[in-house]
Motif scaffolding. Structure first.
Motif, PDB file in Angstrom:
ATOM      1  N   ASP A   1       7.107 -16.941   1.031  1.00 12.70           N
ATOM      2  CA  ASP A   1       6.929 -15.592   0.957  1.00 12.70           C
ATOM      3  C   ASP A   1       6.873 -15.286  -0.079  1.00 12.70           C
ATOM      4  O   ASP A   1       5.776 -13.690  -0.257  1.00 12.70           O
ATOM      5  CB  ASP A   1       7.980 -15.207   1.551  1.00 12.70           C
ATOM      6  N   LEU A   2       6.718 -15.437  -1.714  1.00 11.90           N
ATOM      7  CA  LEU A   2       6.693 -14.434  -2.219  1.00 11.90           C
ATOM      8  C   LEU A   2       4.789 -14.832  -3.344  1.00 11.90           C
ATOM      9  O   LEU A   2       4.153 -13.927  -3.848  1.00 11.90           O
ATOM     10  CB  LEU A   2       7.309 -15.323  -3.319  1.00 11.90           C
ATOM     11  N   ARG A   3       4.806 -16.102  -2.538  1.00 13.28           N
ATOM     12  CA  ARG A   3       3.247 -16.403  -2.792  1.00 13.28           C
ATOM     13  C   ARG A   3       2.265 -15.471  -2.047  1.00 13.28           C
ATOM     14  O   ARG A   3       0.830 -15.846  -2.140  1.00 13.28           O
ATOM     15  CB  ARG A   3       2.968 -17.810  -3.098  1.00 13.28           C
ATOM     16  N   MET A   4       2.693 -15.054  -0.916  1.00 17.24           N
ATOM     17  CA  MET A   4       2.010 -13.891  -0.240  1.00 17.24           C
ATOM     18  C   MET A   4       2.525 -12.722  -0.696  1.00 17.24           C
ATOM     19  O   MET A   4       1.013 -11.434  -0.631  1.00 17.24           O
ATOM     20  CB  MET A   4       2.435 -14.257   0.909  1.00 17.24           C
ATOM     21  N   LEU A   5       3.442 -11.956  -1.096  1.00 19.50           N
ATOM     22  CA  LEU A   5       3.652 -10.857  -1.485  1.00 19.50           C
ATOM     23  C   LEU A   5       2.971 -10.247  -2.590  1.00 19.50           C
ATOM     24  O   LEU A   5       2.809  -9.482  -3.189  1.00 19.50           O
ATOM     25  CB  LEU A   5       5.154 -10.808  -1.500  1.00 19.50           C
ATOM     26  N   ALA A   6       3.398 -10.938  -4.004  1.00 15.17           N
ATOM     27  CA  ALA A   6       2.500 -10.647  -5.094  1.00 15.17           C
ATOM     28  C   ALA A   6       1.185 -10.457  -5.349  1.00 15.17           C
ATOM     29  O   ALA A   6       0.749  -9.379  -6.030  1.00 15.17           O
ATOM     30  CB  ALA A   6       3.288 -11.691  -6.146  1.00 15.17           C
ATOM     31  N   PRO A   7       0.575 -11.346  -4.262  1.00 16.54           N
ATOM     32  CA  PRO A   7      -0.790 -10.716  -4.100  1.00 16.54           C
ATOM     33  C   PRO A   7      -1.256  -9.784  -3.708  1.00 16.54           C
ATOM     34  O   PRO A   7      -2.312  -9.242  -3.993  1.00 16.54           O
ATOM     35  CB  PRO A   7      -1.271 -12.128  -4.136  1.00 16.54           C
ATOM     36  N   SER A   8       0.005  -9.573  -2.635  1.00 14.35           N
ATOM     37  CA  SER A   8      -0.167  -7.908  -1.489  1.00 14.35           C
ATOM     38  C   SER A   8      -0.112  -7.205  -3.060  1.00 14.35           C
ATOM     39  O   SER A   8      -0.912  -5.816  -2.378  1.00 14.35           O
ATOM     40  CB  SER A   8       0.444  -7.808  -0.994  1.00 14.35           C
ATOM     41  N   MET A   9       0.433  -7.229  -4.147  1.00 17.49           N
ATOM     42  CA  MET A   9       0.427  -6.402  -5.146  1.00 17.49           C
ATOM     43  C   MET A   9      -0.211  -5.666  -5.557  1.00 17.49           C
ATOM     44  O   MET A   9      -1.149  -4.863  -5.756  1.00 17.49           O
ATOM     45  CB  MET A   9       1.810  -6.254  -6.055  1.00 17.49           C
ATOM     46  N   LEU A  10      -1.592  -7.153  -6.115  1.00 16.33           N
ATOM     47  CA  LEU A  10      -2.013  -6.863  -6.821  1.00 16.33           C
ATOM     48  C   LEU A  10      -3.308  -6.659  -5.800  1.00 16.33           C
ATOM     49  O   LEU A  10      -4.150  -4.801  -6.381  1.00 16.33           O
ATOM     50  CB  LEU A  10      -3.030  -8.186  -7.443  1.00 16.33           C
TER      51      LEU A  10
ATOM     52  N   ARG B   1       0.669  -1.080  -0.119  1.00 18.75           N
ATOM     53  CA  ARG B   1       0.012   0.201   0.160  1.00 18.75           C
ATOM     54  C   ARG B   1       0.508   1.314  -0.120  1.00 18.75           C
ATOM     55  O   ARG B   1       0.671   1.848  -0.613  1.00 18.75           O
ATOM     56  CB  ARG B   1      -0.830   0.124   0.706  1.00 18.75           C
ATOM     57  N   ARG B   2       2.276   1.652   0.540  1.00 17.70           N
ATOM     58  CA  ARG B   2       2.975   2.396   0.952  1.00 17.70           C
ATOM     59  C   ARG B   2       3.570   2.318  -0.793  1.00 17.70           C
ATOM     60  O   ARG B   2       3.976   3.751  -0.771  1.00 17.70           O
ATOM     61  CB  ARG B   2       4.146   2.206   1.877  1.00 17.70           C
ATOM     62  N   LEU B   3       4.002   1.597  -1.293  1.00 14.79           N
ATOM     63  CA  LEU B   3       4.833   1.783  -2.719  1.00 14.79           C
ATOM     64  C   LEU B   3       3.013   2.237  -3.645  1.00 14.79           C
ATOM     65  O   LEU B   3       3.645   3.153  -4.340  1.00 14.79           O
ATOM     66  CB  LEU B   3       5.230   0.470  -3.170  1.00 14.79           C
ATOM     67  N   ALA B   4       2.429   1.641  -3.589  1.00 18.87           N
ATOM     68  CA  ALA B   4       1.216   2.456  -3.823  1.00 18.87           C
ATOM     69  C   ALA B   4       0.839   4.112  -3.948  1.00 18.87           C
ATOM     70  O   ALA B   4       0.512   4.394  -4.950  1.00 18.87           O
ATOM     71  CB  ALA B   4      -0.293   1.556  -4.457  1.00 18.87           C
ATOM     72  N   ARG B   5       0.723   4.447  -2.739  1.00 21.25           N
ATOM     73  CA  ARG B   5       0.598   5.454  -2.626  1.00 21.25           C
ATOM     74  C   ARG B   5       2.137   6.082  -2.952  1.00 21.25           C
ATOM     75  O   ARG B   5       1.825   7.428  -3.337  1.00 21.25           O
ATOM     76  CB  ARG B   5       0.809   5.810  -1.409  1.00 21.25           C
ATOM     77  N   ALA B   6       2.574   5.899  -3.846  1.00 18.74           N
ATOM     78  CA  ALA B   6       4.041   6.508  -4.167  1.00 18.74           C
ATOM     79  C   ALA B   6       3.515   7.025  -5.601  1.00 18.74           C
ATOM     80  O   ALA B   6       3.872   8.272  -6.404  1.00 18.74           O
ATOM     81  CB  ALA B   6       4.747   5.817  -4.723  1.00 18.74           C
TER      82      ALA B   6
ATOM     83  N   ILE C   1      -1.631  -2.109  -8.441  1.00 19.31           N
ATOM     84  CA  ILE C   1      -0.226  -2.358  -8.380  1.00 19.31           C
ATOM     85  C   ILE C   1      -0.785  -3.544  -8.943  1.00 19.31           C
ATOM     86  O   ILE C   1      -0.283  -4.525  -9.332  1.00 19.31           O
ATOM     87  CB  ILE C   1       0.685  -2.222  -8.065  1.00 19.31           C
ATOM     88  N   ASP C   2      -1.365  -3.158 -10.429  1.00 16.51           N
ATOM     89  CA  ASP C   2      -1.313  -3.826 -11.696  1.00 16.51           C
ATOM     90  C   ASP C   2      -0.230  -4.536 -12.475  1.00 16.51           C
ATOM     91  O   ASP C   2       0.173  -3.717 -13.175  1.00 16.51           O
ATOM     92  CB  ASP C   2      -2.331  -2.881 -12.900  1.00 16.51           C
ATOM     93  N   PRO C   3      -0.128  -5.295 -12.739  1.00 14.20           N
ATOM     94  CA  PRO C   3       1.118  -6.143 -13.698  1.00 14.20           C
ATOM     95  C   PRO C   3       0.623  -6.100 -14.721  1.00 14.20           C
ATOM     96  O   PRO C   3       1.857  -5.766 -15.897  1.00 14.20           O
ATOM     97  CB  PRO C   3       0.729  -7.465 -12.996  1.00 14.20           C
ATOM     98  N   LEU C   4      -0.385  -6.047 -14.789  1.00 12.88           N
ATOM     99  CA  LEU C   4      -0.141  -5.182 -16.876  1.00 12.88           C
ATOM    100  C   LEU C   4      -0.053  -3.752 -16.784  1.00 12.88           C
ATOM    101  O   LEU C   4       0.739  -3.357 -17.984  1.00 12.88           O
ATOM    102  CB  LEU C   4      -1.365  -5.045 -17.548  1.00 12.88           C
ATOM    103  N   LEU C   5       0.225  -2.747 -16.193  1.00 18.45           N
ATOM    104  CA  LEU C   5       1.072  -1.684 -15.824  1.00 18.45           C
ATOM    105  C   LEU C   5       2.282  -1.939 -15.307  1.00 18.45           C
ATOM    106  O   LEU C   5       3.585  -1.214 -15.952  1.00 18.45           O
ATOM    107  CB  LEU C   5       0.621  -0.643 -15.401  1.00 18.45           C
ATOM    108  N   VAL C   6       2.641  -2.571 -14.584  1.00 21.05           N
ATOM    109  CA  VAL C   6       3.810  -2.534 -13.776  1.00 21.05           C
ATOM    110  C   VAL C   6       4.293  -3.799 -14.087  1.00 21.05           C
ATOM    111  O   VAL C   6       4.139  -5.001 -13.334  1.00 21.05           O
ATOM    112  CB  VAL C   6       3.081  -1.590 -12.214  1.00 21.05           C
ATOM    113  N   LYS C   7       6.116  -3.912 -14.290  1.00 18.63           N
ATOM    114  CA  LYS C   7       6.467  -4.980 -14.702  1.00 18.63           C
ATOM    115  C   LYS C   7       6.773  -5.873 -13.209  1.00 18.63           C
ATOM    116  O   LYS C   7       7.553  -5.018 -12.832  1.00 18.63           O
ATOM    117  CB  LYS C   7       7.460  -5.630 -14.991  1.00 18.63           C
ATOM    118  N   PHE C   8       6.287  -6.819 -13.134  1.00 23.06           N
ATOM    119  CA  PHE C   8       7.028  -7.820 -11.626  1.00 23.06           C
ATOM    120  C   PHE C   8       8.357  -8.775 -11.823  1.00 23.06           C
ATOM    121  O   PHE C   8       7.892  -9.133 -12.811  1.00 23.06           O
ATOM    122  CB  PHE C   8       6.303  -9.061 -11.441  1.00 23.06           C
TER     123      PHE C   8
END
Length: 435
Positions: free
Chosen positions: A284-293, A242-247, A297-304
């Motif tokens: 950890d990754l399987r929790m982190l990546a959905p947190s971005m969604l 969420r903090r990243l998204a607020r950027a 934070i749209d993976p169509l727009l932002v490359k993971f």
């Protein structure tokens, strides 16, 4: 006990430079598993008297030998360390078995998994006349080995990923995350990305990747515009997202979003960042990546993008990681080594076993071609083709690897940009797609 193994062929080969000219000539390994009597099982090194110089097996008396100390934690306190030590030594044995060099001797010594044990093992193997040291595995062990090795002018090929221990005759033959980071940042930058973000764990690994990410972005002409750290589980990850998204992130128009698949990503002009690094693996990754969604934070727009920790079957099945990118060694190259190791020892090698193979192969190359350990050969700018693909050892002791770029599609890992077949000039990047 010294281990001396002879056999047939060698996988390691020198590769052409930018001009296409080959490096030191060595025999290329066959595409099929080695046929013949397998080397003896890996054994612990028996400590020899410091007064005994230039140890020589009775059956090799009278020959000019190259002696290679192999310093590994055979009796380390952790079972994983002991197991890894065995795999690394067996990988080294296999290299000599395949190469068939008759003037090289392996001198295994036990570091016990400690700095004090490593220093004692180094002093013992140097007293036995070692011309080269392979190992140790842990950074603290490498630091302890460095001083006696430098005093004796004996090069060290270690397996640590800690670049702070490299230099002064100590080389790292490993998979440093810095190389993975540099590869994926370089590729995204070649497509026009210049604004990067990262959500890293509050761990030494996370800090290392974050520092490498900032350097790589700057080298590529970009900058890290948003950086967040998380500690703990999914709640901490969600807060970081969420903090990243607020950027400030861009938004896709519905029509454009419907036309995109994730495979045709291009850096967007707007938004605080175009790429986000997720240096995690496993659960950890399987929790982190959905947190971005969930933070929009749209993976169509932002490359993971990520590191080699992504190469896990569970990661490939995580929908949030679909079309994400990460860098890693050439999997096709490794398949041949795994088949040979399985044939020789009746088991699958560990992930690091190939490092033992490549280190011993370098020693065998020099023993066969020059009859001695030569640092100019170790630092050949043309590099070598090893178990995990192209690599070269730099003068500062760090390793440069020619990595492939992978993407996740339909629950599988696919090569997006293949590993290079040759290096550019020392210090120069390899352009994406160049081979």
């Amino acid at each position: 006990m010294a281990v001396w193994v002879a056999g047939a062929a060698l996988l390691l080969s020198a590769c052409g430079a930018t001009s296409g000219t080959p490096g030191p000539s060595v025999q290329q390994g066959t595409a099929s598993p080695v046929v013949g009597t397998a080397p003896d099982p890996a054994v612990l090194g028996v400590e020899m008297s410091p007064e005994r110089l230039a140890f020589t097996p009775p059956h090799l008396e009278g020959r000019e030998l190259v002696r290679v100390g192999v310093l590994l934690p055979f009796s380390g306190s952790a079972s994983a360390l002991r197991s890894e030590a065995g795999h690394l030594l067996r990988g080294a044995e296999l290299a000599l078995f395949e190469r068939g060099v008759e003037n090289i001797v392996l001198l295994p010594k036990d570091t016990e998994g400690t700095a004090r044990g490593a220093e004692a093992a180094a002093e013992a193997v140097i007293a036995d006349g070692a011309d080269l040291i392979i190992g140790p595995l842990l950074a603290a062990e490498v630091r302890a080995v460095s001083a006696p090795a430098r005093r004796a002018n004996v090069p060290v090929i270690s397996f640590s990923t800690d670049t702070s221990v490299a230099g002064g005759g100590v080389y790292l033959l490993s998979f440093p995350p810095e190389e993975e980071v540099r590869r994926v940042v370089s590729y995204t930058a070649s497509l026009g990305a210049s604004r990067f973000a990262i959500a890293a764990p509050a761990t030494p690994y996370g800090q290392l990747v974050s520092e490498a990410y900032r350097r790589a972005a700057a080298e590529a002409g970009g900058t890290v515009t948003a950086e967040e750290v998380y500690s703990g589980g999914v709640d901490s990850m969600s807060q970081a997202a969420r903090r990243l998204a607020r950027a400030g992130i861009g938004r896709l128009e519905v029509g454009r979003a419907l036309a995109m698949t994730g495979e045709n990503w291009q850096p967007a002009e707007g938004g605080a960042f175009q790429v986000v690094m997720l240096p995690a693996g496993g659960d950890d990754l399987r929790m982190l990546a959905p947190s971005m969604l969930f933070a929009d934070i749209d993976p169509l727009l932002v490359k993971f993008v990520g590191t080699g920790l992504w190469r896990n079957p569970d990661s490939a099945r995580e929908p949030a990681l679909a079309n994400g990118w990460f860098a890693g060694p050439d999997a096709a190259m490794r398949a041949r080594f795994e088949a040979s190791y399985q044939s020789a020892f009746g088991e699958q090698p560990s992930r690091l076993a190939g490092l033992g193979y490549d280190a011993a192969s370098l020693a065998a190359l020099m023993a066969a071609n020059t009859g001695a350990i030569d640092r100019t050969v170790l630092e050949d700018p043309n590099g070598f083709l090893g178990v995990d693909g192209l690599f070269r050892l730099r003068g500062d002791g760090t390793v440069e690897r020619g990595l492939a770029l992978y993407t996740i599609r339909n629950g599988q890992f696919e090569v997006l940009d293949p590993a290079p077949e040759r290096f550019g000039p020392a210090g120069a990047d390899i352009e994406p797609g160049e081979s």
